[in-house]
Design a protein around this motif. Structure first.
Motif, PDB file in Angstrom:
ATOM      1  N   UNK A 188       0.847  -1.201   0.000  1.00  0.00           N
ATOM      2  CA  UNK A 188       0.000   0.000   0.000  1.00  0.00           C
ATOM      3  C   UNK A 188       0.878   1.245   0.000  1.00  0.00           C
ATOM      4  N   UNK A 189       1.901   1.246   0.858  1.00  0.00           N
ATOM      5  CA  UNK A 189       2.796   2.417   0.943  1.00  0.00           C
ATOM      6  C   UNK A 189       3.470   2.665  -0.401  1.00  0.00           C
ATOM      7  N   UNK A 190       3.947   1.593  -1.026  1.00  0.00           N
ATOM      8  CA  UNK A 190       4.622   1.717  -2.327  1.00  0.00           C
ATOM      9  C   UNK A 190       3.709   2.321  -3.383  1.00  0.00           C
ATOM     10  N   UNK A 191       2.424   2.005  -3.285  1.00  0.00           N
ATOM     11  CA  UNK A 191       1.464   2.490  -4.278  1.00  0.00           C
ATOM     12  C   UNK A 191       0.815   3.818  -3.876  1.00  0.00           C
TER      13      UNK A 191
ATOM     14  N   UNK B  19      -4.693   2.628   7.016  1.00  0.00           N
ATOM     15  CA  UNK B  19      -5.183   3.171   8.291  1.00  0.00           C
ATOM     16  C   UNK B  19      -4.725   2.241   9.409  1.00  0.00           C
ATOM     17  N   UNK B  20      -3.482   2.454   9.777  1.00  0.00           N
ATOM     18  CA  UNK B  20      -2.772   1.638  10.745  1.00  0.00           C
ATOM     19  C   UNK B  20      -1.381   2.235  10.829  1.00  0.00           C
ATOM     20  N   UNK B  21      -0.456   1.559  11.528  1.00  0.00           N
ATOM     21  CA  UNK B  21       0.879   2.129  11.671  1.00  0.00           C
ATOM     22  C   UNK B  21       1.756   1.954  10.434  1.00  0.00           C
ATOM     23  N   UNK B  22       2.947   2.547  10.478  1.00  0.00           N
ATOM     24  CA  UNK B  22       3.917   2.398   9.377  1.00  0.00           C
ATOM     25  C   UNK B  22       4.355   0.934   9.267  1.00  0.00           C
ATOM     26  N   UNK B  23       4.767   0.485   8.054  1.00  0.00           N
ATOM     27  CA  UNK B  23       5.113  -0.929   7.841  1.00  0.00           C
ATOM     28  C   UNK B  23       6.218  -1.430   8.770  1.00  0.00           C
TER      29      UNK B  23
END
Ligand code: ADP
Ligand code: ADP
Ligand code: MG
Length: 478
Positions: A96-99, A104-108
């Protein structure tokens, strides 16, 4: 943030809870449903619906490529994972971060670091937080487990590092039991979590499960929202939760200590969302880090009730980089007492899941009761998903009032056609140890529900007997 399109990759009561929060904040709630969900109630609360084709969870709620395709096709800006499913999946939060999609939660990195029980324990230890004595890292052989057992003393607990939902753990009283159980727990871990590694922990006797709610933003502000006591458990899974903890009671020193320790754990992983740090507390009120759940938790409503903070709304705000509802720890206060009962489609005596079709559903509740649920008359509970169908929540000025309200509420909750644990809750709420708030995680094993939960036939026979007596009395009078 307004107008952002958020996909809810979950179902049941938590999907409804999240949809309500999104709608209230002016975002667009997009729900999904699968082939084995007919008329799922959560869709009624979503503004848009997308079909997630397939009936096995692997093909639906756990299928990252399929979910990513939906995200692209329906121009989704953010995802709320709820609890369970992909909520603590590092790969999902990374993709999700990459895209450029908001999770809606913490950082990977926080998801990863707190995801495995051995790594998270190491992090807590390095942060100066007491952890349950046991192995450092994974234990690969029976001999190693026995060596640690001899070192820390029995009983010990064999535990899946990837575990969750109370699965993949078994206590062992001695060396012989370690030999008997080791391979079985490994197999269970592999089949349930796709990863068979185990750790060894001292098995603490009659402990309390006490956890602290964390809420943090993306700017490095980390707050605690006090504690919850979740010691009423069956199969290492919670069924009743309270906030604040009756065991901590008015020991404000211990309360502050455990809450500040939780913040320390969250800081160690740069936490930036809603999350929970779980501890185990002994009779002496010494506590040890157990794990951190990097997601919204089932029992979040009781914290909302006693702090007045909407955790789901604030979690959404944090994810989109908006400020939280408060700026300092001093603004958060404990107010009153709240109790939650998990209502599950399960046999009240064996406590095993009992899916089926509801034929009647009625509620007569006292003032102020909250019932977060996903059922309606004629709703079918399938064996494909968790048997929890709702959470009954009462708040009172103090524990005594909260207890009275929850007791009246559960007596006003009627679900017919399926087996539920409502009868078990009624037994617990009337039981002295529970009423005094003096229970540990071994509580359920002590109440012998089989002797107390009256099967329906017995209740009917009893009512007939009562009617006969009354009839007798009436004829006696005439
Ligand atoms: P909570 O601490 O929020 O009460 P539970 O342990 O009861 O969490 O889990 C909440 C839900 O998530 C349950 O449906 C449980 O089966 C599921 N769950 C939790 N952890 C995992 C996991 N690692 N893998 C699969 N399901 C999980
Ligand atoms: P999960 O990820 O399945 O929630 P936890 O580590 O949080 O696993 O443990 C779940 C429950 O199991 C705890 O609430 C507690 O009742 C019991 N438990 C876990 N570890 C221990 C331990 N070392 N000693 C005693 N009980 C434990
Ligand atoms: Mg846990």
């Amino acid at each position: 943030m307004k107008g952002k399109r958020v996909l809810i990759i979950n179902r049941g009561e938590i999907a409804i809870r999240v949809a309500k929060a999104l709608n209230e904040l002016g975002l667009v709630s997009v729900g999904v449903w699968t082939d084995n969900e007919t008329e799922p109630p959560h869709l009624e609360y979503c503004q848009e619906w997308v079909h997630l084709a397939g009936s096995d969870n692997k093909d639906t709620y756990l299928n990252i490529p399929k979910i990513m395709a939906i995200i692209e096709k329906y121009k989704i800006d953010g995802v709320h994972p709820g609890y369970g499913f992909l909520s603590e999946n590092k790969e999902f939060s990374e993709i999700l971060a990459k895209n450029g999609i908001t999770f809606i939660g913490p950082n990977p990195t926080a998801v990863y670091k707190m995801g495995a029980k051995d790594i998270s324990k190491q992090i807590a230890k390095e942060a100066g937080v007491p952890v349950v004595p046991g192995s450092t890292g994974e234990v690969e052989t029976i001999e190693e487990a026995i060596r640690i057992g001899n070192e820390i003393g029995y009983p010990i607990l064999l535990k899946a590092v990837a575990g969750g939902g109370g699965k993949g753990m078994r206590p062992c009283q001695n060396e012989k039991e370690v030999r008997e159980n080791f391979a079985a727990v490994q197999r269970e871990a592999l089949s349930s979590f796709g990863y068979g590694a185990l750790l060894v922990e001292k098995y603490i006797l009659n402990p309390h499960h006490i956890e602290v709610q964390i809420l943090a933003d993306k700017k490095g502000n980390i707050f605690h929202l006090f504690e919850r006591e979740c010691s009423i458990q069956r199969r290492h899974q919670k069924i009743i939760e309270e906030a604040p903890s009756p065991f901590i009671g008015n020991d404000e020193k211990v309360r502050l200590d455990i809450c500040e320790t939780a913040v320390k754990c969250a800081k160690a992983v740069n936490y930036d969302s809603a999350g929970t740090v779980e501890f185990i507390m002994g009779e002496d009120k010494k506590f040890y880090f157990l794990e951190m759940n990097t997601r919204i938790q089932v029992e979040h409503p009781i914290t909302e009730e006693v702090t007045g903070v909407d955790l789901v709304a604030n979690m959404i705000k944090a994810a989109f980089g908006e400020p939280l509802d408060f700026k300092t720890q001093d603004e958060i206060h404990l107010n009153g007492h709240a109790i939650e009962l998990r209502i599950c489609a399960e046999d009240p005596i064996s406590m095993l899941p009992a899916p089926g079709k509801i034929v009647g559903f009625e509620t007569t509740f006292p003032q102020g009761i909250r019932f977060d649920h996903c059922i309606y008359p004629k709703y079918t509970i399938t064996p494909d998903f968790d048997p929890m169908i709702g959470k009954l929540i009462a708040k009172g000025f103090n524990r005594e009032v909260a207890l009275r309200k929850i007791r009246n509420a559960v007596h006003g909750l009627v679900i017919d056609g399926i087996k539920t644990n409502i009868a078990l809750h009624k037994v617990i709420l009337d039981e002295e140890t529970f009423k005094k708030g003096k229970y540990s995680t071994s509580y359920i094993g002590t109440i012998k529900p089989q002797e107390k939960v009256a099967p329906k036939e017995n209740i009917e026979a009893f009512m007939l007997k009562v009617a006969a007596i009354e009839l007798n009395q009436m004829s006696g009078r005439s």
